[in-house]
Design a protein around this motif. Structure first.
Motif, PDB file in Angstrom:
ATOM      1  N   LYS A  56     -36.098 -34.459 -39.935  1.00  0.00           N
ATOM      2  CA  LYS A  56     -35.124 -34.365 -39.701  1.00  0.00           C
ATOM      3  C   LYS A  56     -34.161 -35.147 -39.341  1.00  0.00           C
ATOM      4  CE  LYS A  56     -34.996 -28.875 -40.819  1.00  0.00           C
ATOM      5  NZ  LYS A  56     -34.983 -28.139 -40.693  1.00  0.00           N
ATOM      6  N   SER A 116     -25.904 -37.465 -46.126  1.00  0.00           N
ATOM      7  CA  SER A 116     -26.432 -39.814 -45.978  1.00  0.00           C
ATOM      8  C   SER A 116     -25.328 -40.547 -46.864  1.00  0.00           C
ATOM      9  CB  SER A 116     -27.801 -39.795 -46.415  1.00  0.00           C
ATOM     10  OG  SER A 116     -28.273 -38.616 -45.567  1.00  0.00           O
ATOM     11  N   ALA A 172     -26.557 -33.269 -39.165  1.00  0.00           N
ATOM     12  CA  ALA A 172     -26.916 -33.838 -40.260  1.00  0.00           C
ATOM     13  C   ALA A 172     -27.273 -33.534 -41.669  1.00  0.00           C
ATOM     14  CB  ALA A 172     -28.097 -34.649 -39.806  1.00  0.00           C
ATOM     15  N   PHE A 173     -26.648 -32.006 -41.874  1.00  0.00           N
ATOM     16  CA  PHE A 173     -27.485 -32.086 -42.614  1.00  0.00           C
ATOM     17  C   PHE A 173     -25.815 -30.292 -43.354  1.00  0.00           C
ATOM     18  CE2 PHE A 173     -31.337 -32.234 -40.844  1.00  0.00           C
ATOM     19  CZ  PHE A 173     -32.048 -33.024 -42.175  1.00  0.00           C
ATOM     20  N   ILE A 185     -37.385 -34.812 -46.365  1.00  0.00           N
ATOM     21  CA  ILE A 185     -36.118 -34.894 -46.344  1.00  0.00           C
ATOM     22  C   ILE A 185     -35.678 -36.227 -45.848  1.00  0.00           C
ATOM     23  CG2 ILE A 185     -35.321 -34.121 -44.467  1.00  0.00           C
ATOM     24  CD1 ILE A 185     -36.994 -32.004 -44.474  1.00  0.00           C
ATOM     25  N   GLY A 211     -28.987 -32.718 -47.290  1.00  0.00           N
ATOM     26  CA  GLY A 211     -29.213 -34.034 -46.857  1.00  0.00           C
ATOM     27  C   GLY A 211     -28.609 -35.664 -47.476  1.00  0.00           C
ATOM     28  N   TYR A 212     -28.910 -35.590 -48.940  1.00  0.00           N
ATOM     29  CA  TYR A 212     -28.991 -36.185 -50.065  1.00  0.00           C
ATOM     30  C   TYR A 212     -26.535 -36.637 -50.010  1.00  0.00           C
ATOM     31  CZ  TYR A 212     -27.776 -38.894 -54.158  1.00  0.00           C
ATOM     32  OH  TYR A 212     -26.797 -40.216 -54.868  1.00  0.00           O
ATOM     33  N   GLU A 231     -34.748 -37.906 -49.125  1.00  0.00           N
ATOM     34  CA  GLU A 231     -32.931 -37.355 -50.113  1.00  0.00           C
ATOM     35  C   GLU A 231     -32.500 -38.328 -48.866  1.00  0.00           C
ATOM     36  OE1 GLU A 231     -32.251 -33.349 -50.162  1.00  0.00           O
ATOM     37  OE2 GLU A 231     -34.557 -33.025 -51.410  1.00  0.00           O
ATOM     38  N   SER A 232     -32.008 -38.169 -47.768  1.00  0.00           N
ATOM     39  CA  SER A 232     -31.227 -38.899 -47.218  1.00  0.00           C
ATOM     40  C   SER A 232     -31.607 -40.592 -47.576  1.00  0.00           C
ATOM     41  CB  SER A 232     -31.353 -39.109 -45.759  1.00  0.00           C
ATOM     42  OG  SER A 232     -30.906 -37.579 -44.576  1.00  0.00           O
ATOM     43  N   GLY A 233     -32.338 -41.453 -47.105  1.00  0.00           N
ATOM     44  CA  GLY A 233     -32.216 -42.473 -47.699  1.00  0.00           C
ATOM     45  C   GLY A 233     -31.811 -42.407 -48.668  1.00  0.00           C
ATOM     46  N   ALA A 234     -31.939 -41.950 -50.167  1.00  0.00           N
ATOM     47  CA  ALA A 234     -31.622 -41.915 -51.643  1.00  0.00           C
ATOM     48  C   ALA A 234     -30.534 -42.400 -51.019  1.00  0.00           C
ATOM     49  CB  ALA A 234     -32.110 -41.340 -52.522  1.00  0.00           C
ATOM     50  N   TYR A 284     -45.224 -29.091 -37.933  1.00  0.00           N
ATOM     51  CA  TYR A 284     -43.813 -28.401 -37.171  1.00  0.00           C
ATOM     52  C   TYR A 284     -43.004 -30.014 -37.663  1.00  0.00           C
ATOM     53  CZ  TYR A 284     -44.049 -23.249 -38.322  1.00  0.00           C
ATOM     54  OH  TYR A 284     -43.874 -22.336 -38.937  1.00  0.00           O
ATOM     55  N   ALA A 318     -33.942 -38.383 -41.240  1.00  0.00           N
ATOM     56  CA  ALA A 318     -32.782 -37.913 -41.623  1.00  0.00           C
ATOM     57  C   ALA A 318     -31.405 -38.777 -41.218  1.00  0.00           C
ATOM     58  CB  ALA A 318     -32.920 -36.660 -42.953  1.00  0.00           C
ATOM     59  N   ALA A 319     -31.368 -37.737 -40.320  1.00  0.00           N
ATOM     60  CA  ALA A 319     -30.095 -37.530 -39.493  1.00  0.00           C
ATOM     61  C   ALA A 319     -30.075 -39.482 -38.591  1.00  0.00           C
ATOM     62  CB  ALA A 319     -30.364 -36.433 -37.497  1.00  0.00           C
ATOM     63  N   ILE A 336     -42.384 -31.371 -39.956  1.00  0.00           N
ATOM     64  CA  ILE A 336     -40.773 -30.836 -40.970  1.00  0.00           C
ATOM     65  C   ILE A 336     -38.928 -32.193 -39.932  1.00  0.00           C
ATOM     66  CG2 ILE A 336     -39.414 -29.358 -41.451  1.00  0.00           C
ATOM     67  CD1 ILE A 336     -42.167 -28.193 -42.403  1.00  0.00           C
ATOM     68  N   ALA A 337     -39.702 -31.392 -38.783  1.00  0.00           N
ATOM     69  CA  ALA A 337     -38.783 -31.805 -37.563  1.00  0.00           C
ATOM     70  C   ALA A 337     -38.387 -33.576 -37.379  1.00  0.00           C
ATOM     71  CB  ALA A 337     -39.305 -31.390 -35.892  1.00  0.00           C
ATOM     72  N   GLN A 344     -29.057 -41.717 -41.972  1.00  0.00           N
ATOM     73  CA  GLN A 344     -27.589 -41.039 -41.214  1.00  0.00           C
ATOM     74  C   GLN A 344     -26.355 -42.439 -40.523  1.00  0.00           C
ATOM     75  OE1 GLN A 344     -26.305 -36.650 -41.653  1.00  0.00           O
ATOM     76  NE2 GLN A 344     -27.481 -37.176 -43.052  1.00  0.00           N
TER      77      GLN A 344
END
Lengths: 158, 336
Positions: free
Chosen positions: A112, B12, B293-294, A30, B8-9, A33-36, A105, A115-116, A108-109, A119
């Motif tokens: 997320k 971002s 964020a998503f 997760i 997510g992608y 993906e955000s990093g990409a 859990y 990822a936030a 995964i948390a 951003q």
């Protein structure tokens, strides 16, 4: 019955490594993906993104550590053979559950949250310090679970 | 763990692209410009610069703004998983192109000229294909149900020569399509945006029709279904003074667009202010999603921000070109 006891202990080790590793894999995915997404726009943020992406990976390490500890305890990693009855095997299985469940859990948390935060640094790179602290808060509960798994494993007498 | 992370992608990447939006400082510098040339020079230092270089004269700044918008739409299309999100944003341009082409044809039949320069490439359907389809009256391959809407408009014109009726049918098609596309996506925020947009359009029409002195039966066809406020309720306001509209609509979010209604002495100034209030209201609807964020709604939020940026630039550059008072221009700007 000894064999069943050993098998239960092995199942506990497998759950610890498998679930915690899966949580980490999903979390790192997760965050990745955000990093990409961010790096497509600004490749210069690779260092910051990598740091945040790596954070959810620790649950997998905790799971692996617990698994090693469990199979070491029942003598599957060398040393003298240990006789493990069903109740002792069940004890090892239950002792592995905290890190298996919390690792899955929280991985995964944390992914997320990472990822936030990735951003967040896209818009405010100067806030990287805070961006690392937020996912690290999730880590606390994985560490607590690891601690409990190790205490429980230590308390089982053979 | 039920929160979807499919976006997510996308989100971002959009966060990264938001860094390319113009800062308030740029708008301030534009406002401080003495004339259009110096304003264009300021704009040349921004992401719009590459498009300005392609234009042959300063007056063509609108083409540069359109090119930047088109570039953003094309780029976004490549990585947004649900095409419905950008279909919703680009549909108004398709309808605009259809209006331009149909009015051109109708005008030509009466000895007037066609205005092909008003066509925009920002629609979902390529302009060339649309021109070809409408000119050859071969509507079969037109998407989004335009193959039914366009012949209907031509038929209305042939029977009544009523251009307002043609526009009404096209606007109705636009909002029906947006409701349909939003309904097909599992995103509540997108549906909320479309509903709010219809509410806002109804309020805009209400003010315009009131100014034109329309009575309720004549005005009814100009309001669109699909919003949060029933059409009957909006229609009933036509007989009320505009100062009281906000109170009558206080149960609905769209009443925020009328919060300054009592400060206006007449409908003319209210209508000018309403344009800005409506854009700010819609920006507010989408702004809620920037904290997730998503959330797929972030796609709409980003595209809306870009549209508002383009609108602000047009207001400023046209105003500066015409020597408008800067304080008037400042009041017209959206969300800066």
């Amino acid at each position: 019955m000894d064999q069943l006891g050993i098998m239960l202990a092995v199942l506990g080790a497998a759950l610890a490594a498998g679930f915690a590793g899966s949580g980490s894999a999903i979390g790192v995915g997760i965050a990745g993906e955000s990093g990409a997404g961010i790096m497509t726009e600004d490749p210069g943020k690779f260092g910051l993104v990598l740091l945040l992406q790596a954070l959810p990976g620790t649950q997998g390490i905790y799971g692996l550590l617990t698994a090693f500890f469990a199979i070491l305890k029942v003598g599957l990693l060398g040393g003298d053979a240990v006789s493990v009855n069903v109740w002792q095997g069940l004890g090892v299985l239950f002792a592995c559950l905290p890190i298996a469940i919390a690792g899955y859990y929280s991985g995964i948390a944390q992914g997320k949250t990472s990822a936030a935060c990735i951003q967040m640094i896209a818009k405010r790179p100067e806030e990287t310090g805070k961006a690392v602290i937020l996912p690290a808060m999730v880590e606390t509960y994985a560490v607590l679970a690891l601690l409990m798994s190790i205490i429980l494993l230590n308390s089982i007498q053979f | 763990m039920t929160c979807s992370v499919d976006y997510g992608y996308t989100v971002s990447r959009l966060r990264g692209m938001e860094n390319r939006l113009l800062e308030p400082g740029v708008f301030q510098r534009l406002m401080d410009s003495d004339d259009l040339s110096s304003a264009i020079r300021v704009l040349s230092e921004t992401p719009y610069g590459k498009w300005i270089l392609e234009q042959q004269s300063e007056e063509k700044f609108d083409k540069a703004i359109e090119s930047e918008l088109l570039y953003i739409y094309s780029e976004t299309e490549r990585f947004v998983p649900d095409p419905g999100l950008y279909f919703i944003c680009r549909l108004p341009y398709d309808i605009h192109n259809i209006k331009v082409l149909l009015k051109g044809i109708f005008n030509q039949k009466e000895g007037g000229k066609r205005r092909m320069d008003l066509l925009t490439g920002l629609g979902n359907m390529p302009v060339d294909e649309m021109v070809m389809a409408i000119e050859s009256e071969d509507y079969r391959l037109m998407p989004f149900g335009f193959h039914r809407t366009v012949p209907e408009c031509v038929s209305i014109w042939d029977q009544s020569h009523d251009i307002l009726q043609v526009e009404r049918v096209l606007d109705e098609a636009l909002f029906s399509l947006q409701v349909k596309i939003a309904g097909e996506m599992p995103f509540e925020g997108v549906r909320l945006f479309v509903r709010s947009r219809i509410d806002a359009e109804n309020i805009r029409n209400l003010a315009r029709l009131k100014r034109m002195g329309f009575e309720s039966p004549q005005a009814a066809p100009f309001f669109h279904n699909g919003g949060s406020v029933p059409v009957e309720k909006v229609l009933s306001l036509l007989n009320e003074p505009f100062e009281g509209w906000e109170r009558f609509l206080s149960f609905a979010d769209v009443s925020r667009t009328l919060s300054s209604a009592q400060e206006h002495t007449g409908l003319d100034s209210l209508i000018v202010d309403l344009e800005r209030s409506i854009d700010d209201f819609l920006s507010g609807i989408l702004a809620k999603f920037k904290y997730s964020a998503f959330a797929p709604e972030n796609v709409l939020h980003f595209l809306w921000l870009k549209e508002i940026e383009a609108k602000n630039l047009r207001i400023l550059l046209v105003g500066i070109g015409n020597g408008a008072d800067r304080s008037v221009l400042r009041r017209l700007l959206r969300n800066v």
